[in-house]
Design a protein around this motif. Sequence first.
Motif, PDB file in Angstrom:
ATOM      1  N   ASP A 110      14.935   1.983  25.422  1.00 52.15           N
ATOM      2  CA  ASP A 110      13.751   2.704  25.903  1.00 52.15           C
ATOM      3  C   ASP A 110      13.521   3.985  25.104  1.00 52.15           C
ATOM      4  O   ASP A 110      12.365   4.405  24.902  1.00 52.15           O
ATOM      5  N   ALA A 111      14.606   4.617  24.641  1.00 52.33           N
ATOM      6  CA  ALA A 111      14.482   5.843  23.843  1.00 52.33           C
ATOM      7  C   ALA A 111      14.105   5.544  22.394  1.00 52.33           C
ATOM      8  O   ALA A 111      13.367   6.307  21.761  1.00 52.33           O
ATOM      9  N   ILE A 112      14.609   4.441  21.873  1.00 54.99           N
ATOM     10  CA  ILE A 112      14.432   4.114  20.457  1.00 54.99           C
ATOM     11  C   ILE A 112      13.073   3.490  20.162  1.00 54.99           C
ATOM     12  O   ILE A 112      12.407   3.836  19.177  1.00 54.99           O
ATOM     13  N   ASP A 113      12.634   2.562  20.990  1.00 54.01           N
ATOM     14  CA  ASP A 113      11.460   1.757  20.669  1.00 54.01           C
ATOM     15  C   ASP A 113      10.184   2.555  20.394  1.00 54.01           C
ATOM     16  O   ASP A 113       9.394   2.164  19.522  1.00 54.01           O
ATOM     17  N   PRO A 114       9.936   3.664  21.094  1.00 53.17           N
ATOM     18  CA  PRO A 114       8.726   4.428  20.765  1.00 53.17           C
ATOM     19  C   PRO A 114       8.694   4.936  19.321  1.00 53.17           C
ATOM     20  O   PRO A 114       7.618   5.268  18.801  1.00 53.17           O
ATOM     21  N   TYR A 115       9.843   4.991  18.665  1.00 51.44           N
ATOM     22  CA  TYR A 115       9.906   5.464  17.275  1.00 51.44           C
ATOM     23  C   TYR A 115       9.692   4.338  16.262  1.00 51.44           C
ATOM     24  O   TYR A 115       9.695   4.590  15.058  1.00 51.44           O
ATOM     25  N   ARG A 116       9.526   3.119  16.741  1.00 51.96           N
ATOM     26  CA  ARG A 116       9.182   1.962  15.903  1.00 51.96           C
ATOM     27  C   ARG A 116      10.095   1.846  14.673  1.00 51.96           C
ATOM     28  O   ARG A 116       9.629   1.855  13.537  1.00 51.96           O
ATOM     29  N   PRO A 117      11.393   1.705  14.877  1.00 47.29           N
ATOM     30  CA  PRO A 117      12.303   1.664  13.730  1.00 47.29           C
ATOM     31  C   PRO A 117      12.211   0.359  12.948  1.00 47.29           C
ATOM     32  O   PRO A 117      12.087  -0.722  13.525  1.00 47.29           O
ATOM     33  N   ASP A 118      12.268   0.487  11.629  1.00 49.44           N
ATOM     34  CA  ASP A 118      12.422  -0.694  10.773  1.00 49.44           C
ATOM     35  C   ASP A 118      13.887  -1.103  10.672  1.00 49.44           C
ATOM     36  O   ASP A 118      14.195  -2.287  10.520  1.00 49.44           O
ATOM     37  N   THR A 119      14.782  -0.096  10.750  1.00 47.08           N
ATOM     38  CA  THR A 119      16.217  -0.348  10.726  1.00 47.08           C
ATOM     39  C   THR A 119      16.897   0.606  11.694  1.00 47.08           C
ATOM     40  O   THR A 119      16.575   1.798  11.712  1.00 47.08           O
ATOM     41  N   VAL A 120      17.821   0.067  12.482  1.00 47.36           N
ATOM     42  CA  VAL A 120      18.656   0.890  13.365  1.00 47.36           C
ATOM     43  C   VAL A 120      20.036   0.952  12.726  1.00 47.36           C
ATOM     44  O   VAL A 120      20.665  -0.088  12.456  1.00 47.36           O
ATOM     45  N   VAL A 121      20.498   2.171  12.476  1.00 46.46           N
ATOM     46  CA  VAL A 121      21.681   2.417  11.665  1.00 46.46           C
ATOM     47  C   VAL A 121      22.812   2.936  12.549  1.00 46.46           C
ATOM     48  O   VAL A 121      22.689   4.004  13.159  1.00 46.46           O
ATOM     49  N   LEU A 122      23.903   2.193  12.618  1.00 45.41           N
ATOM     50  CA  LEU A 122      25.094   2.668  13.318  1.00 45.41           C
ATOM     51  C   LEU A 122      25.937   3.453  12.325  1.00 45.41           C
ATOM     52  O   LEU A 122      26.403   2.905  11.328  1.00 45.41           O
ATOM     53  N   ALA A 123      26.113   4.753  12.603  1.00 47.46           N
ATOM     54  CA  ALA A 123      26.823   5.629  11.672  1.00 47.46           C
ATOM     55  C   ALA A 123      27.899   6.380  12.447  1.00 47.46           C
ATOM     56  O   ALA A 123      27.704   7.510  12.883  1.00 47.46           O
ATOM     57  N   GLY A 124      29.029   5.707  12.659  1.00 50.48           N
ATOM     58  CA  GLY A 124      30.080   6.290  13.477  1.00 50.48           C
ATOM     59  C   GLY A 124      29.729   6.282  14.953  1.00 50.48           C
ATOM     60  O   GLY A 124      30.117   7.193  15.686  1.00 50.48           O
ATOM     61  N   PHE A 125      29.034   5.237  15.382  1.00 47.14           N
ATOM     62  CA  PHE A 125      28.668   5.095  16.797  1.00 47.14           C
ATOM     63  C   PHE A 125      29.783   4.320  17.489  1.00 47.14           C
ATOM     64  O   PHE A 125      29.994   3.143  17.223  1.00 47.14           O
ATOM     65  N   LEU A 173      22.576   3.316  -0.490  1.00 49.01           N
ATOM     66  CA  LEU A 173      22.204   2.226  -1.397  1.00 49.01           C
ATOM     67  C   LEU A 173      21.681   1.026  -0.619  1.00 49.01           C
ATOM     68  O   LEU A 173      20.615   0.469  -0.930  1.00 49.01           O
ATOM     69  N   VAL A 174      22.426   0.616   0.410  1.00 48.18           N
ATOM     70  CA  VAL A 174      22.020  -0.549   1.203  1.00 48.18           C
ATOM     71  C   VAL A 174      20.721  -0.264   1.961  1.00 48.18           C
ATOM     72  O   VAL A 174      19.834  -1.122   2.053  1.00 48.18           O
ATOM     73  N   LEU A 175      20.589   0.937   2.487  1.00 45.73           N
ATOM     74  CA  LEU A 175      19.362   1.279   3.210  1.00 45.73           C
ATOM     75  C   LEU A 175      18.158   1.332   2.269  1.00 45.73           C
ATOM     76  O   LEU A 175      17.035   1.022   2.687  1.00 45.73           O
ATOM     77  N   GLN A 176      18.382   1.671   1.010  1.00 49.01           N
ATOM     78  CA  GLN A 176      17.286   1.617   0.034  1.00 49.01           C
ATOM     79  C   GLN A 176      16.844   0.172  -0.184  1.00 49.01           C
ATOM     80  O   GLN A 176      15.646  -0.103  -0.338  1.00 49.01           O
ATOM     81  N   TRP A 177      17.785  -0.758  -0.184  1.00 48.94           N
ATOM     82  CA  TRP A 177      17.399  -2.176  -0.267  1.00 48.94           C
ATOM     83  C   TRP A 177      16.503  -2.554   0.904  1.00 48.94           C
ATOM     84  O   TRP A 177      15.525  -3.284   0.735  1.00 48.94           O
ATOM     85  N   ARG A 178      16.845  -2.060   2.084  1.00 50.87           N
ATOM     86  CA  ARG A 178      16.008  -2.322   3.256  1.00 50.87           C
ATOM     87  C   ARG A 178      14.628  -1.681   3.078  1.00 50.87           C
ATOM     88  O   ARG A 178      13.600  -2.304   3.371  1.00 50.87           O
ATOM     89  N   ALA A 179      14.617  -0.447   2.614  1.00 53.09           N
ATOM     90  CA  ALA A 179      13.347   0.265   2.444  1.00 53.09           C
ATOM     91  C   ALA A 179      12.445  -0.432   1.432  1.00 53.09           C
ATOM     92  O   ALA A 179      11.210  -0.410   1.569  1.00 53.09           O
ATOM     93  N   GLN A 180      13.054  -1.044   0.439  1.00 52.29           N
ATOM     94  CA  GLN A 180      12.298  -1.764  -0.593  1.00 52.29           C
ATOM     95  C   GLN A 180      11.999  -3.209  -0.201  1.00 52.29           C
ATOM     96  O   GLN A 180      11.458  -3.962  -0.999  1.00 52.29           O
ATOM     97  N   GLN A 181      12.370  -3.568   1.027  1.00 51.49           N
ATOM     98  CA  GLN A 181      12.147  -4.924   1.555  1.00 51.49           C
ATOM     99  C   GLN A 181      12.839  -5.986   0.702  1.00 51.49           C
ATOM    100  O   GLN A 181      12.365  -7.109   0.572  1.00 51.49           O
TER     101      GLN A 181
END
Length: 213
Positions: free
Chosen positions: A75-90, A181-189
């Motif tokens: 419910d908190a995340i969806d309003p931000y319309r994420p293309d990628t959800v990143v777990l970073a030490g979660f 690097l990997v997230l740039q691959w995502r950003a570049q589709q």
Amino acid sequence: MSHRLVVLISGSGTNLQAIIDACQAGQLDAETVLVLSNRPDVGGLDRAHQAGIDTVTLDHRQFDSREAFDQAMIDAIDPYRPDTVVLAGFMRILSPLFVRHYAGRLLNIHPSLLPRHRGLHTHQRALEDGDTEHGCSIHFVTEELDGGPLIAQAPIAVTANDTAQTLSNRVQQCEHQLYPLVLQWRAQQRLSLTDEGVLLDGKPLPKQGYQHL
């Protein structure tokens, strides 16, 4: 339109900082639109505030079930319309509810060369097992803990003088290079998860993922 990232943290946020720095340096064509923490007063929230990124804190201890907590995150995340959800030490095990909701958009970084040493205390376990190689892995998240399809790994050699702390320090340096690097691959589709497995530039990656040496 910029690739939209939501980053989930539980602690100091060093991988979050690496992502922020890569965006500011023009190495990552993405925008971190939200940082969500399951713990209040952690260093990663300070990093987000300093970068002008929206933050949400949801204390998992205030929820009756894992599913209730995960639904609150959705419910908190969806309003931000994420293309990628990143777990970073979660440091939370995610419910099937959450994983299915973000299937194909949910990435995690893990401090070992998966499938070795899933779970916690990976550096000490690598030493105890006499591993000659250690490192980090990035994978798409599935319902299997630390078992989703591999995207990329960064291996390092284990030396005779290594301790859990020295391994942790060197692996963390690899993480800070590999995640942007990997997230740039995502950003570049260029990177996607399909029924055929993980595709990079339309071609299947090897089972062990891209090896970043």
